[in-house]
Design an enzyme around this catalytic site. Structure first.
Site, PDB file in Angstrom:
ATOM      1  N   ASP A 157     -67.134  30.610 -43.242  1.00  0.00           N
ATOM      2  CA  ASP A 157     -68.579  30.736 -42.992  1.00  0.00           C
ATOM      3  C   ASP A 157     -69.178  29.458 -42.390  1.00  0.00           C
ATOM      4  O   ASP A 157     -70.317  29.469 -41.913  1.00  0.00           O
ATOM      5  CB  ASP A 157     -69.316  31.078 -44.296  1.00  0.00           C
ATOM      6  CG  ASP A 157     -68.880  32.424 -44.858  1.00  0.00           C
ATOM      7  OD1 ASP A 157     -68.340  33.240 -44.088  1.00  0.00           O
ATOM      8  OD2 ASP A 157     -69.070  32.655 -46.064  1.00  0.00           O
ATOM      9  N   ARG A 191     -69.173  36.061 -34.502  1.00  0.00           N
ATOM     10  CA  ARG A 191     -69.536  34.632 -34.523  1.00  0.00           C
ATOM     11  C   ARG A 191     -68.770  33.798 -33.496  1.00  0.00           C
ATOM     12  O   ARG A 191     -69.109  32.626 -33.301  1.00  0.00           O
ATOM     13  CB  ARG A 191     -69.409  34.058 -35.941  1.00  0.00           C
ATOM     14  CG  ARG A 191     -70.525  34.540 -36.849  1.00  0.00           C
ATOM     15  CD  ARG A 191     -70.460  33.967 -38.256  1.00  0.00           C
ATOM     16  NE  ARG A 191     -71.606  34.414 -39.049  1.00  0.00           N
ATOM     17  CZ  ARG A 191     -71.654  34.426 -40.376  1.00  0.00           C
ATOM     18  NH1 ARG A 191     -70.605  34.017 -41.082  1.00  0.00           N
ATOM     19  NH2 ARG A 191     -72.740  34.838 -41.005  1.00  0.00           N
ATOM     20  N   ARG A 197     -76.416  32.256 -40.361  1.00  0.00           N
ATOM     21  CA  ARG A 197     -75.615  31.031 -40.134  1.00  0.00           C
ATOM     22  C   ARG A 197     -75.737  30.551 -38.688  1.00  0.00           C
ATOM     23  O   ARG A 197     -75.667  29.354 -38.419  1.00  0.00           O
ATOM     24  CB  ARG A 197     -74.154  31.254 -40.531  1.00  0.00           C
ATOM     25  CG  ARG A 197     -74.032  31.703 -41.980  1.00  0.00           C
ATOM     26  CD  ARG A 197     -72.852  31.146 -42.724  1.00  0.00           C
ATOM     27  NE  ARG A 197     -72.811  31.760 -44.059  1.00  0.00           N
ATOM     28  CZ  ARG A 197     -73.417  31.284 -45.152  1.00  0.00           C
ATOM     29  NH1 ARG A 197     -74.103  30.159 -45.094  1.00  0.00           N
ATOM     30  NH2 ARG A 197     -73.329  31.914 -46.307  1.00  0.00           N
ATOM     31  N   GLY A 257     -72.875  42.024 -46.620  1.00  0.00           N
ATOM     32  CA  GLY A 257     -71.503  42.546 -46.666  1.00  0.00           C
ATOM     33  C   GLY A 257     -70.934  42.454 -48.073  1.00  0.00           C
ATOM     34  O   GLY A 257     -70.219  43.352 -48.524  1.00  0.00           O
ATOM     35  N   SER A 284     -72.245  33.667 -53.101  1.00  0.00           N
ATOM     36  CA  SER A 284     -71.140  34.480 -53.649  1.00  0.00           C
ATOM     37  C   SER A 284     -71.238  34.556 -55.169  1.00  0.00           C
ATOM     38  O   SER A 284     -71.038  35.622 -55.769  1.00  0.00           O
ATOM     39  CB  SER A 284     -69.795  33.853 -53.273  1.00  0.00           C
ATOM     40  OG  SER A 284     -69.620  33.850 -51.888  1.00  0.00           O
ATOM     41  N   SER A 309     -59.407  38.103 -47.741  1.00  0.00           N
ATOM     42  CA  SER A 309     -60.826  38.450 -47.860  1.00  0.00           C
ATOM     43  C   SER A 309     -61.189  38.640 -49.324  1.00  0.00           C
ATOM     44  O   SER A 309     -60.637  39.504 -50.016  1.00  0.00           O
ATOM     45  CB  SER A 309     -61.114  39.749 -47.093  1.00  0.00           C
ATOM     46  OG  SER A 309     -62.279  40.371 -47.612  1.00  0.00           O
ATOM     47  N   ARG A 355     -70.301  46.609 -39.228  1.00  0.00           N
ATOM     48  CA  ARG A 355     -69.200  45.875 -39.884  1.00  0.00           C
ATOM     49  C   ARG A 355     -68.166  46.834 -40.482  1.00  0.00           C
ATOM     50  O   ARG A 355     -68.517  47.890 -40.995  1.00  0.00           O
ATOM     51  CB  ARG A 355     -69.777  44.916 -40.936  1.00  0.00           C
ATOM     52  CG  ARG A 355     -70.625  43.849 -40.257  1.00  0.00           C
ATOM     53  CD  ARG A 355     -71.237  42.877 -41.241  1.00  0.00           C
ATOM     54  NE  ARG A 355     -70.236  42.024 -41.860  1.00  0.00           N
ATOM     55  CZ  ARG A 355     -70.538  41.112 -42.777  1.00  0.00           C
ATOM     56  NH1 ARG A 355     -71.777  40.958 -43.188  1.00  0.00           N
ATOM     57  NH2 ARG A 355     -69.593  40.344 -43.287  1.00  0.00           N
TER      58      ARG A 355
HETATM   59  O1  SPQ Z   1     -71.934  38.889 -47.594  1.00  0.00           O
HETATM   60  P1  SPQ Z   1     -71.625  38.658 -46.142  1.00  0.00           P
HETATM   61  O2  SPQ Z   1     -72.683  39.271 -45.284  1.00  0.00           O
HETATM   62  O3  SPQ Z   1     -70.252  39.136 -45.752  1.00  0.00           O
HETATM   63  O4  SPQ Z   1     -71.698  37.069 -45.916  1.00  0.00           O
HETATM   64  C1  SPQ Z   1     -70.813  36.055 -45.395  1.00  0.00           C
HETATM   65  C2  SPQ Z   1     -71.740  34.862 -44.968  1.00  0.00           C
HETATM   66  O5  SPQ Z   1     -71.596  34.246 -43.897  1.00  0.00           O
HETATM   67  O6  SPQ Z   1     -72.598  34.532 -45.793  1.00  0.00           O
HETATM   68  C3  SPQ Z   1     -69.935  36.520 -44.229  1.00  0.00           C
HETATM   69  F1  SPQ Z   1     -70.551  36.902 -43.201  1.00  0.00           F
HETATM   70  O7  SPQ Z   1     -69.971  35.507 -46.423  1.00  0.00           O
HETATM   71  C4  SPQ Z   1     -68.857  36.192 -47.040  1.00  0.00           C
HETATM   72  C5  SPQ Z   1     -67.562  35.459 -46.685  1.00  0.00           C
HETATM   73  O8  SPQ Z   1     -67.351  35.356 -45.316  1.00  0.00           O
HETATM   74  C6  SPQ Z   1     -69.084  36.182 -48.527  1.00  0.00           C
HETATM   75  C7  SPQ Z   1     -67.857  36.474 -49.307  1.00  0.00           C
HETATM   76  C8  SPQ Z   1     -67.968  36.791 -50.762  1.00  0.00           C
HETATM   77  O9  SPQ Z   1     -68.979  36.428 -51.406  1.00  0.00           O
HETATM   78  O10 SPQ Z   1     -67.021  37.377 -51.299  1.00  0.00           O
HETATM   79  C9  SPQ Z   1     -66.596  36.423 -48.759  1.00  0.00           C
HETATM   80  C10 SPQ Z   1     -66.353  36.149 -47.321  1.00  0.00           C
HETATM   81  O11 SPQ Z   1     -66.117  37.368 -46.639  1.00  0.00           O
HETATM   82  P2  SPQ Z   1     -64.663  38.060 -46.595  1.00  0.00           P
HETATM   83  O12 SPQ Z   1     -64.833  39.206 -45.615  1.00  0.00           O
HETATM   84  O13 SPQ Z   1     -63.721  37.030 -46.086  1.00  0.00           O
HETATM   85  O14 SPQ Z   1     -64.317  38.539 -47.930  1.00  0.00           O
END
Ligand code: SPQ
Length: 426
Positions: free
Chosen positions: A313, A344, A386, A92, A21, A165, A120
């Site tokens: 995660d 998941r 993961r 994502g 992140s 989120s 997604r």
């Molecule tokens: O980037 P991505 O694919 O969404 O990765 C994940 C992960 O498991 O590495 C989720 F699948 O992490 C996200 C996390 O779940 C990374 C993130 C961020 O860097 O802001 C926030 C979280 O997602 P969200 O949807 O809750 O904002």
């Protein structure tokens, strides 16, 4: 394909790759800043490399060599209209945060990713960005990729997010930095706050009050140096490995312990695990520590409510851990698991069951029966990093040889995972 044998012991002192992140945000904010940003400890995983390549395609000069990155920012409006689609790969975070940034840019872009990204949900960011004035289209009225964005002049909004989120919050706040007036995001529970902390480090004024965060439009970022700590989401696999294998002890140095991310530590402690934080310090507004983990007998627990965003995660590997605890572990309020790289809930249940574990899916989580005797299994990561790593850790407690197919997905967030696992297991 990754092969994992049952381990007799886990021992050593190690480091995990940089926080995913924080690495994404360091590149993005560096690209939007005036002047040079030097990043060390960067995660050279596939997701963060996708972020680098998107900004390179918009004309930003970025050099990456292992965990060192130099970003030559030309200011917020120094980005150029790309001549080709931007490919976010499996990430994502890349697509959602970039959507916020591109909503402010006076040009047209198309964002696309892999098969998982295509499934997604995107309207969670597209909806509020449209409310601010961005023109965004995509399949099913903006729910799915490819997304076509024409940015322009935006107006600040107050957005009550239905889910906690960080990707929704960050996309809106980034757009808000160039919108007219104030932009506020209110969350049901505070999600990870790396955007807020790093924006502050880049010179932005940002106001956090309880579950709400606000920015004023018209601010600019100043390039700086960023040190990325080790990723607690990667350390989580090693923490669980120690708890799965008797007589084990491990020190994981230099891990980010931002309180919005440390749910895994709280859960392991609540289950009776011995885990200590030493050498605590703060670097670039982010708390960091060395984590010392000692094998312990664990008891099942209930994981729910405000804790969920702090360990979302880590749930796949927590499910693996729960198979070795005494009694049942119940995970609730985690429906967000269904919209990650895979569903998941479904993938944990299907793959962990192959080891002989008893895991029952529920609408918003799962129930895991403890004291399970695992047996080696043939696993598919289903393209989810993961899931691949969580099942490799299960293999450490299963007599025989476990095989993980599609293990290349692990490079998304933890390059060198297999080698590190081999180094610490006996
Ligand atoms: O980037 P991505 O694919 O969404 O990765 C994940 C992960 O498991 O590495 C989720 F699948 O992490 C996200 C996390 O779940 C990374 C993130 C961020 O860097 O802001 C926030 C979280 O997602 P969200 O949807 O809750 O904002």
């Amino acid at each position: 394909m990754l092969q994992v044998k049952q381990a007799k012991q886990i021992q050593g002192t190690v480091r995990v790759p940089g926080d995913k992140s924080i690495s994404h945000r360091a590149v993005m904010f560096g690209a939007l800043a005036e002047g040079t940003t030097e990043i060390s400890g960067f995660l050279p995983g596939a997701d963060c490399l996708s972020t680098i390549s998107c900004f390179q395609r918009m004309g930003v000069e970025i050099q990456q060599d292992g965990d060192r990155v130099t970003v030559k920012g030309n200011g917020w409006f120094g980005l150029q209209e790309p001549t080709e689609k931007l490919d976010v790969g499996n990430s994502g975070t890349t697509i959602r945060l970039i959507s916020g940034i591109l909503s402010t840019q006076p040009f047209h872009t198309v964002l696309e990713g892999d098969e998982s990204i295509a499934k997604r949900p995107m309207r969670r960011v597209v909806g509020p960005l449209r409310e601010m004035g961005a023109k965004i289209d995509g399949r099913r009225n903006g729910e799915f990729t490819p997304l076509a964005i024409r940015g322009g002049e935006l107006t600040g909004i107050t957005y009550q997010s239905p889910v906690a989120s960080a990707q929704i919050k960050s996309a809106i706040l980034l757009a808000g930095l160039q919108a007219k007036g104030t932009t506020t995001v209110v969350e049901p529970t505070v999600s990870r706050d790396h955007t807020e902390r790093m924006l502050r480090a880049f010179g932005i004024e940002i106001v956090q009050e309880g579950n709400s965060v606000s920015v004023q439009g018209g601010q600019s970022l100043k390039g700086r140096s960023i040190v990325v700590p080790g990723d607690i989401s990667s350390a989580a696999f090693l923490i669980v490995a120690v708890m799965m294998v008797p007589n084990s002890k491990l020190t994981i140095e230099n891990v980010g312990i931002n309180p919005t991310r440390t749910g895994i530590i709280d859960v392991v402690k609540a289950m009776g695990g011995q885990i200590e934080l030493t050498n605590q310090r703060i670097v670039n507004e982010e708390p960091i520590a060395d984590i010392v983990v000692t094998h312990s007998e664990l008891t099942g627990t209930v994981i729910e409510g405000d804790l969920i965003p702090r360990l979302i995660d880590e749930i796949p590997v927590i499910a693996v851990l729960a198979t070795q605890a005494k009694g049942q572990t119940i995970i609730r309020d985690a429906e967000e698991l269904k919209v990650k790289e895979t569903d998941r809930i479904a993938t944990v249940v299907s793959q962990l069951s192959k080891f002989g574990a008893t895991v029952t899916p529920t609408d918003d989580g799962m129930i895991i029966e403890g004291s399970a005797q695992l047996t080696a299994a043939e696993i598919d990561s289903m393209g989810d990093h993961r899931i691949g790593m969580a099942m490799a850790i299960a293999g450490l407690a299963a007599p025989g040889e476990t095989v993980i197919h599609n293990s290349e997905a692990i490079n998304v967030s933890f390059p060198g995972f297999a080698q590190l696992l081999e180094q610490i297991s006996q």
